[in-house]
Structure formats: C-alpha cells, structure tokens
Motif scaffolding. Structure first.
Motif, PDB file in Angstrom:
ATOM      1  N   LEU A  29       3.785  -7.321   7.793  1.00  0.00           N
ATOM      2  CA  LEU A  29       4.542  -6.078   7.840  1.00  0.00           C
ATOM      3  C   LEU A  29       5.969  -6.316   7.356  1.00  0.00           C
ATOM      4  CD1 LEU A  29       3.440  -4.897  11.396  1.00  0.00           C
ATOM      5  CD2 LEU A  29       2.409  -4.313   9.199  1.00  0.00           C
ATOM      6  N   ILE A  30       6.593  -5.270   6.864  1.00  0.00           N
ATOM      7  CA  ILE A  30       7.992  -5.368   6.473  1.00  0.00           C
ATOM      8  C   ILE A  30       8.775  -4.301   7.232  1.00  0.00           C
ATOM      9  CG2 ILE A  30       7.638  -3.888   4.443  1.00  0.00           C
ATOM     10  CD1 ILE A  30       9.876  -5.574   3.087  1.00  0.00           C
ATOM     11  N   GLY A  31       9.834  -4.734   7.897  1.00  0.00           N
ATOM     12  CA  GLY A  31      10.608  -3.831   8.724  1.00  0.00           C
ATOM     13  C   GLY A  31      11.448  -2.853   7.921  1.00  0.00           C
ATOM     14  N   GLU A  62       5.087  -2.316  16.941  1.00  0.00           N
ATOM     15  CA  GLU A  62       3.888  -1.546  17.295  1.00  0.00           C
ATOM     16  C   GLU A  62       3.736  -0.340  16.381  1.00  0.00           C
ATOM     17  OE1 GLU A  62       1.585   0.456  21.104  1.00  0.00           O
ATOM     18  OE2 GLU A  62       3.592  -0.387  21.374  1.00  0.00           O
ATOM     19  N   ASP A  63       4.837   0.346  16.087  1.00  0.00           N
ATOM     20  CA  ASP A  63       4.779   1.492  15.183  1.00  0.00           C
ATOM     21  C   ASP A  63       4.286   1.071  13.807  1.00  0.00           C
ATOM     22  OD1 ASP A  63       5.790   3.190  17.123  1.00  0.00           O
ATOM     23  OD2 ASP A  63       7.878   2.956  16.465  1.00  0.00           O
ATOM     24  N   LEU A  64       4.800  -0.060  13.296  1.00  0.00           N
ATOM     25  CA  LEU A  64       4.413  -0.530  11.974  1.00  0.00           C
ATOM     26  C   LEU A  64       2.923  -0.849  11.909  1.00  0.00           C
ATOM     27  CD1 LEU A  64       7.427  -2.910  11.215  1.00  0.00           C
ATOM     28  CD2 LEU A  64       7.014  -0.636  10.233  1.00  0.00           C
ATOM     29  N   VAL A  65       2.421  -1.459  12.977  1.00  0.00           N
ATOM     30  CA  VAL A  65       0.992  -1.785  13.014  1.00  0.00           C
ATOM     31  C   VAL A  65       0.156  -0.517  13.047  1.00  0.00           C
ATOM     32  CG1 VAL A  65      -0.842  -2.787  14.435  1.00  0.00           C
ATOM     33  CG2 VAL A  65       1.288  -4.059  14.081  1.00  0.00           C
ATOM     34  N   ASP A  81       0.868  -1.174   0.000  1.00  0.00           N
ATOM     35  CA  ASP A  81       0.000   0.000   0.000  1.00  0.00           C
ATOM     36  C   ASP A  81       0.905   1.224   0.000  1.00  0.00           C
ATOM     37  OD1 ASP A  81      -1.635   2.106   0.580  1.00  0.00           O
ATOM     38  OD2 ASP A  81      -2.668   1.133   2.263  1.00  0.00           O
ATOM     39  N   PRO A  82       0.865   2.044  -1.039  1.00  0.00           N
ATOM     40  CA  PRO A  82       1.764   3.185  -1.093  1.00  0.00           C
ATOM     41  C   PRO A  82       1.618   4.112   0.103  1.00  0.00           C
ATOM     42  CG  PRO A  82       0.684   2.840  -3.208  1.00  0.00           C
ATOM     43  CD  PRO A  82       0.032   1.933  -2.230  1.00  0.00           C
ATOM     44  N   ALA A  83       0.420   4.147   0.684  1.00  0.00           N
ATOM     45  CA  ALA A  83       0.208   5.010   1.837  1.00  0.00           C
ATOM     46  C   ALA A  83       0.661   4.361   3.131  1.00  0.00           C
ATOM     47  CB  ALA A  83      -1.274   5.372   1.942  1.00  0.00           C
ATOM     48  N   ALA A  84       1.102   3.109   3.025  1.00  0.00           N
ATOM     49  CA  ALA A  84       1.507   2.373   4.229  1.00  0.00           C
ATOM     50  C   ALA A  84       2.734   1.561   3.905  1.00  0.00           C
ATOM     51  CB  ALA A  84       0.376   1.459   4.686  1.00  0.00           C
ATOM     52  N   PRO A  85       3.931   2.146   3.944  1.00  0.00           N
ATOM     53  CA  PRO A  85       5.150   1.471   3.499  1.00  0.00           C
ATOM     54  C   PRO A  85       5.525   0.262   4.327  1.00  0.00           C
ATOM     55  CG  PRO A  85       5.672   3.533   4.629  1.00  0.00           C
ATOM     56  CD  PRO A  85       4.191   3.507   4.440  1.00  0.00           C
ATOM     57  N   SER A  86       4.813  -0.011   5.403  1.00  0.00           N
ATOM     58  CA  SER A  86       5.153  -1.173   6.217  1.00  0.00           C
ATOM     59  C   SER A  86       4.692  -2.475   5.591  1.00  0.00           C
ATOM     60  CB  SER A  86       4.517  -1.035   7.599  1.00  0.00           C
ATOM     61  OG  SER A  86       3.116  -0.887   7.497  1.00  0.00           O
TER      62      SER A  86
END
Length: 377
Positions: A200-202, A209-212, A7-12
């Motif tokens: 998620l991708i680090g 938690e931040d990625l979520v 998701d381009p708006a969610a790089p995680s």
C-alpha cells in the motif's frame, strides 16, 4: 519480492519502479490491477474436494492410498507432510549446495543457540527464521537484529526445531515445479510462478485499515492482512510511504501469484536437472527461490534456492487470477497423476510408500505444531 502494480480503481497501491523491480518482469505483469478469480479464495474443503476424490480413485487403482510418498523415497512421506525442511536441504550434494541459501538449525527457547547457528552458517542480520516442520509460510519471520531474534525464538513452543537462513536480497521471488521419471537423465519444468507482495502507499490521511479495505483486491480478503497489522491499523502512512502487507511469499497468506510458464527455457531446465539430480532420489516437487532478474533465471543463472518441497507442494501458477477453474483442476490432476506414476515406478524399483498410518501420524504432528507457531510476517 515484487511490489503490487498501480490499480487506477485503488489509489492505495504503489507502482513498482524499475530500479526496484527487474524491468523485464515489470513489463510482463498483467495490466494494472491484480484480479481475483472467482475460485481463488474458496474454502479449502470446497476447492480440494475433487482433488481428494481423484487421489482416492488413483490410490484404489494402484492399491495404495499413500503411494505418492514413494515419489521422493528418501524424504519422510515423500514431502507430503511432516517432513523436515533442513533434512531435505541436507541431502543436497556439493553441486546443489552451491545454489542453496546458507542455513542452520537450532532448538527454540535458546537465543544463544540461535546466535551460534548463525555463526556456524556465516550469517549476519537480517535473517529469516522459520519452523523446520511446517507449510504455507506458517511461522516464517524476518529478523533484523539481536533483540528481535530473542523475541522470535521465544515465541515458538519449546523444543521446536527452527531454521535460520540468509535473507536473499534479490527482487524476483518464485516457485518452479520440476519432475523427473525414474531412470531418465532429464526432468521437466511443469510450472513457474512469480510471487508479488501487495504494498500500500499512504496518502497522509487514510489509515492502514482504510487503505486495505478500500483496495479492489485487498478489500475482498482483509482477514488475510489485518491480523498481521493489528498494532498499526490506525496509523496514517505519510504521503508516498510504502507499507508491505506480507513477508512470506505464500498465496494463502496474501501474496499475489503470476503464471510464469512462458519463461521455461532449455538452459533453466538443464540447470535444474543438474541441481536436483544432486539430491538423492528426488523426482517430484517445487523449489522456491529468489533471482536477480527473470532474464537471468531464463539463462539458469544468478538465483538462490530457499526451499525444496516434495509431494505436498503445488504447481502454484494455478493461483494466477487469470487462470480458469478448468485450467487449475487440469494442472492439479496432471501433477498428482504424475506423482502416482513416478511413485509406482519407484515401487517397482523396490522403494516403499510411507503407509496410511505413518502418513496420518505425520499429518497430525504437523497440524499440532502449526497451531502453536506464531503468526507469520
């Protein structure tokens, strides 16, 4: 299990590669991102109230509020609640059994019994452990070795029947709803749903938690993911490291569902007719499976059944984020209307429903057990 698309708006989020995910399915997933419909995570009481009212109206019309339990009369409560997962699978004849992932049962609190059950079924690690009575993926655990098995077995309340099953290593996970009118040689597929695990991708800096929380989808429903990751919330995955958020392929546990009804084919329909007609008096429900690819599934080939669910199962394509509320309710009313119709036909053949009190007892037993199960993976 499928990986969440980028998701381009969610790089995680991680882009699934075709060497991991069957290319024919990857090409058909919605454009980048997995939307959440405005009703997708409504409280259960809010979404299901119209359906309960519809059920009551149909029950009054037919003179039996528990009538749908006769849709699958050889299964306890028709598979509405409190039924044994292994009991349904045990009913399968030789043809159907060839398509079912190997399994065995044992009682909790006894790791040696678990090892013996694995030997009996010819299983080796990794395996899946799940309660024999339950729903929505509650208590489902992936077990990779003997040490983990002992720990999982001890985490369940004592004297609970558990099921150990082969972990099917196929990339496409889905659910297919099938129904057949009594006396008819063929049934029909009313729903196909593909299940996607958000991963998620680090980036080497942000914590789990931040990625979520910063993701467009998972950030709206963090309570579904964070409790399972509580021991890892402050970890910062390395750049490129993948972190799957769930294992159990259930919507209410955080998996993402995609409507796959376009993949209903005559070949697949005939295959399910053959398989489910080999389960005595099974007329209405959903099979959960894993397949090598969508193209193979369309041909009715190369898949394994994980569970066979009865009247309590849903046509889960309604949880696709693009489904409208009208479409979701229409599907629910059509399916439960069919459950009453099929059960009424079975009643005319001499079968009886479970009865309201038996149904209530089964529901209460299931709720009591599920409250004591460990958190699913």
């Amino acid at each position: 299990m499928l990986l969440q698309r980028l998701d381009p708006a969610a790089p995680s989020h991680d882009m699934a590669s075709e060497d991991f995910l069957s290319g024919d399915l990857l090409s058909r997933l919605p454009p980048a991102g997995a939307p959440i419909s405005f009703f997708e995570f409504w409280p259960g009481w809010l979404f299901y109230t119209p359906i309960v009212l519809y059920w009551i109206a149909m029950g009054l019309r037919h003179g039996d509020l528990s009538l749908p339990t006769a849709a699958n009369p050889r299964i306890e409560t028709g598979g509405l609640c409190g039924e044994s997962k292994s009991g349904i699978l045990d009913m399968a004849g030789p043809l159907a059994r060839r398509w079912i992932a190997p399994y065995a049962t044992f009682m909790s609190g006894n790791a040696e019994a678990a090892f013996a059950a694995m030997t009996e079924a010819g299983l080796s690690f990794p395996v899946v452990i799940k309660p024999d009575i339950g729903c929505n993926g509650t208590g489902v655990k992936k077990v990779d070795d003997a040490t983990s098995l002992r720990s999982v077995v001890e985490s369940f309340p004592s004297h609970t029947r558990l099921l150990v099953q082969e972990l099917i290593d196929m990339p496409v996970e889905g659910g297919i709803f099938w129904m057949r009118e009594p006396g008819q040689p063929r049934g029909r597929i009313s729903s196909i749903t593909y299940k996607e695990v958000p991963t998620l991708i680090g980036d080497g800096v942000a914590t789990i938690e931040d990625l979520v929380r910063r993701d467009r989808r998972t950030g709206r429903i963090p309570d579904l993911y964070l409790p399972r990751l509580k021991r890892r919330l402050h970890e910062s995955p390395a750049a490129g490291e993948r972190v799957p958020l769930v294992f159990a392929g259930n919507h209410c546990k955080g998996s993402i569902f995609h409507d796959g009804r376009r993949d209903v084919t005559d070949a697949l329909s005939r295959r399910l007719d053959d398989i489910l007609s080999d389960v005595p008096e099974f007329h209405f429900g959903r099979i959960d499976l894993k397949a090598r690819s969508v193209s193979a599934l369309r041909k009715g080939e190369d898949f394994r059944i994980i569970e066979i669910n009865g009247v309590g199962s849903e046509a889960t394509h309604i949880w696709d984020g693009h489904t409208t509320l009208y479409e979701a309710y229409r599907a629910q009313f059509e399916h439960y209307g069919a459950a009453f119709r099929i059960a009424a036909a079975n009643r005319a053949r001499g079968w009886k429903s479970a009865g309201a009190w038996s149904l209530l007892r089964a529901w209460r037993r299931q709720k009591r057990l599920m409250r004591a199960y460990p958190l699913n993976d």
